[in-house]
Design an enzyme around this catalytic site. Structure first.
Site, short mmCIF file in Angstrom:
data_model
loop_
_atom_site.label_atom_id
_atom_site.label_comp_id
_atom_site.label_asym_id
_atom_site.label_seq_id
_atom_site.Cartn_x
_atom_site.Cartn_y
_atom_site.Cartn_z
N ASP A 248 20.54 56.68 23.41
CA ASP A 248 21.48 55.76 22.75
C ASP A 248 20.72 55.01 21.66
O ASP A 248 19.66 54.42 21.93
CB ASP A 248 22.06 54.78 23.76
CG ASP A 248 23.26 54.03 23.21
OD1 ASP A 248 24.39 54.45 23.54
OD2 ASP A 248 23.06 53.06 22.44
N ILE A 249 21.21 55.06 20.41
CA ILE A 249 20.55 54.38 19.30
C ILE A 249 20.68 52.87 19.50
O ILE A 249 21.78 52.35 19.70
CB ILE A 249 21.17 54.79 17.95
CG1 ILE A 249 21.03 56.31 17.74
CG2 ILE A 249 20.51 54.03 16.80
CD1 ILE A 249 21.70 56.82 16.48
N GLU A 292 27.13 56.55 19.17
CA GLU A 292 25.69 56.66 18.96
C GLU A 292 24.97 57.20 20.19
O GLU A 292 23.75 57.06 20.31
CB GLU A 292 25.10 55.29 18.58
CG GLU A 292 25.18 54.23 19.65
CD GLU A 292 26.47 53.42 19.63
OE1 GLU A 292 26.44 52.28 20.09
OE2 GLU A 292 27.50 53.93 19.14
#
Length: 375
Positions: A248-249, A292
């Protein structure tokens, strides 16, 4: 066979289609050669006097018919097996044509079969017509088969020119028509095959599009759901390890707020490209799960291997960031890593939940870190 099981290579599919068509079109052919011979024998002037040749011919054509029926296509869908089957099956077709050509010639030559010779001649016309329109996929082989059916009888008629010249000339005219029709049928078969190949290619393209995230060109959530279930089932059966990495960004909303959606999209694309540089094995399945969040399915991979590669990705991204719209952008990611455990995971959903919990633990613990799924 389902669409998913069809050969994907155009050349292999063309051979597979030819095998199927050849099999279907020869299935009933053998019995008619046998019937034609039985009629020629039974309706001769003295069938009892020809009992030996009659039975011999019947056994011969019955064996050829059985050989066709028993010669089933290979289960393996590869070019070598398919070509081998076609060569052997065409051998049976050509042998049957040769035997019938000789039977027709004998019926014309023998005085004992004079009354029923017309049956053999009409059968020859029927068999050669069927060969023209049903076996045009291999034009040269069909041409040879037609000649094997036709020529022996024509030779006998030519030897008895005074009595057989009118039938000979008529059959030669019809033979010229068959050869022209064979050429046309061959072109039509190839055209139909080409159309089918194009339709399959379009179907494959649409299927690929439905499984691919258009922005990052990674697999999408639909692809993940399909692969994940299948890989977990395979891991259960084989006992081979299966690892899952969820990424996950960090603070992606800030990227969107500061650089707009175009900048956010560019960030996602660059992140996917970085994933390809680290998770680059052929067996690794890289996917965008939504927003994301990304995932990597890693069959035949231990937890230690998956952890090492995931940590390498996290560390390199944190050190180098990404170049975005001509500017350097610091970027980090949080990761959850786990290995399927048949004793812990009752199903694929439970396995995913364990790794997903590890991802959120990494985010709660300050982000830019990797957490292992609880055992």
């Amino acid at each position: 066979m389902t669409d998913a099981e069809l050969p994907r290579s155009p050349q292999t599919f063309a051979l597979w289609r030819e095998v199927q068509d050849t099999r279907v079109r020869t299935r009933l052919g053998g019995i008619y050669y046998l019937l034609a011979w039985l009629l020629t024998w039974i309706f001769s002037a003295t069938p009892s006097a020809l009992w030996l040749s009659g039975i011999t011919g019947s056994v011969l054509f019955a064996l050829l018919m059985a050989a066709r029926l028993l010669h089933t296509p290979p289960k393996a869908q590869n070019e070598h097996e398919l070509r081998g089957w076609l060569d052997r099956h065409w051998g049976l077709v050509l042998l049957t044509s040769l035997c019938w050509g000789q039977a027709h010639a004998w019926a014309l030559y023998s005085d004992a079969l004079k009354d029923s010779a017309i049956i053999a001649t009409l059968s020859t016309i029927a068999f050669s017509t069927a060969m023209t329109f049903n076996f045009a996929m291999r034009k040269k082989r069909a041409f040879v088969a037609i000649l094997l059916l036709y020529v022996p009888g024509l030779v006998v008629m030519a030897l008895d020119w005074r009595n057989g010249h009118y039938v000979l000339i008529t059959l030669l005219f019809y033979l010229s028509y068959l050869l022209l029709a064979l050429n046309r049928s061959h072109r039509e078969y190839l055209g139909t095959l080409d159309l089918e190949l194009r339709l399959l290619q379009q179907q494959a393209t649409l299927d690929q599009l439905s499984r691919t995230d258009t922005l990052t060109q990674l697999g999408n959530r639909y692809q993940f759901n399909s692969l994940f279930q299948n890989m977990v089932a395979a891991a259960k059966r084989s006992g081979e390890p299966l690892a899952l990495v969820l990424l996950d960004i960090d603070f992606f909303k800030k990227v969107n707020d500061q650089r707009g959606h175009a900048g956010g999209d560019a960030c996602l694309s660059e992140f996917a490209q970085r994933m390809r540089q680290v998770f680059r094995r052929d067996s690794d399945a890289l996917l965008r799960l939504g927003g994301e969040e990304f995932g990597v399915l890693m069959p035949n991979t231990s937890l230690e291997q998956a952890q090492s590669m995931a940590e390498q990705f996290r560390r390199e991204l944190a050190q180098n960031g990404i170049d975005l719209q001509g500017e350097h952008l610091p970027l980090t990611t949080s990761l959850g890593v786990g290995r399927f455990d048949a004793l812990l995971d009752v199903d694929a959903e439970h396995f995913f939940k364990r790794v997903d919990n590890a991802l959120y633990q990494a985010k709660r613990n300050g982000r830019d870190r990797l957490e292992l799924a609880a055992g």
